[in-house]
Design an enzyme around this catalytic site. Sequence first.
Site, PDB file in Angstrom:
ATOM      1  N   LYS A 156      41.350  37.890  33.323  1.00 40.86           N
ATOM      2  CA  LYS A 156      40.883  36.561  33.724  1.00 40.86           C
ATOM      3  C   LYS A 156      41.601  35.513  32.880  1.00 40.86           C
ATOM      4  CE  LYS A 156      37.559  38.393  36.317  1.00 40.86           C
ATOM      5  NZ  LYS A 156      37.461  38.262  37.775  1.00 40.86           N
ATOM      6  N   HIS A 275      40.410  48.158  46.014  1.00 39.52           N
ATOM      7  CA  HIS A 275      39.420  47.088  45.904  1.00 39.52           C
ATOM      8  C   HIS A 275      38.824  46.839  47.283  1.00 39.52           C
ATOM      9  CE1 HIS A 275      37.484  43.257  45.029  1.00 39.52           C
ATOM     10  NE2 HIS A 275      37.609  43.555  43.752  1.00 39.52           N
TER      11      HIS A 275
END
EC number: 4.1.1.39
Length: 436
Positions: A156, A275
């Site tokens: 992140k 994902h």
Amino acid sequence: YRLTYYTPDNQVSETDILAAFRMTPQPGVPAEECGAAVAAESSTGTWTTVWTDGLTQLDRDKGRCYDLEPVPGESNQYIAYVAYPIDLFEEGSVTNLLTSIVGNVFGFKALRALRLEDLRIPPAYSKTFWGPPHGIQVERDRLNKYGRPLLGCTIKPKLGLSAKNYGRAVYECLRGGLDFTKDDENVNSQSFMRWRDRFLFCAEAIYKAQTETGEVKGHYLNATAGTCEEMYKRASFAAQIGVPIIMHDYLTGGFTANTSLAMYCRDNGLLLHIHRAMHAVIDRQRNHGIHFRVLAKTLRMSGGDHLHSGTVVGKLEGEREVTLGFVDLMRDAYVEKDRSRGIYFTQDWCGMGGTMPVASGGIHVWHMPALTEIFGDDACLQFGGGTLGHPWGNAPGAAANRVASEACVQARNEGRDLSREGGDVIREACKWSPEL
């Protein structure tokens, strides 16, 4: 429809593909008619009788609604069980399977809502699929890591970092004790960080961390792209630079692309992390759509070594027993029917490799005892903010997660009850780990 497609006395064949639909008829429409319509519209039927029906073996080829079961506590909901002959589906094609079963029937106007709750894939059909490129045991052997969950971290901020700074964050996490780091699902090849630069800086981070720690490390390099040709190019480059694992967004990328990529990974020694971006659009409504256990089953068939599966304890929605049900369907070779966990059919995978569940979303070290108890060893626990949010930085955050995980595994192996003593286990570990 019900005269032809509703057959309550039908004997289900062991080669039939079975489906359980949660069905909400429109007011005034009999449940039998709706169940028959679902079977018809998802197999051989159309809105009227056509003369070419006489040129087929309709009784052999048609889908059949063989049972209707009222949903407890709901006034106008039923579970409709439908059996489909195996010959209706192309071998080895998840795309064709889903196109047939859910491609058209969800818009049928006699239904207020429809949800596919589960599928039974018979061995005769599952054996036509390759399944995960490598599977859980091969992954453990390649990593040389046993007896504990694997630990990961999503880098992140997900967007905006340069490739060099991104690689630096990867290195800090891996040298701190994590096994994997991960591209976010929407990191592809944007103007601020092109894919080739990201791949190279992440590879440098992996090799440097491996040298320092003596452990095999990896980063899920997202190979998802706008075309299959571009996706192959990125996967090929990943194989050339020697990284162990790549990643694909399988719902937005598509099942055909995913199966092709899984075959490439199998042939070229790459693990494949999957994902589930966009899944909640499909599975979150309780009365309409497709339950995630179906998406998990079809992904195992299409091919994926990891799949995000929810956490039970973090920021994303997931019921414990239901989540454990589809986690077993991802990992185990044989799963018994268990309605309390949402498993409508016994599923025999006949030796197909397992897909490792990935728990990710709002989890941190205080969740480690619960995650260790819930998921066991064969899981990957992903701590994004739970690593990068550490006040001392990425490497101490990674070290804190590694210490917490190993403390919980040791306590479990000593016979301690993590559900009751988990907090004490973490506090005791804090005495020996300033990072924790």
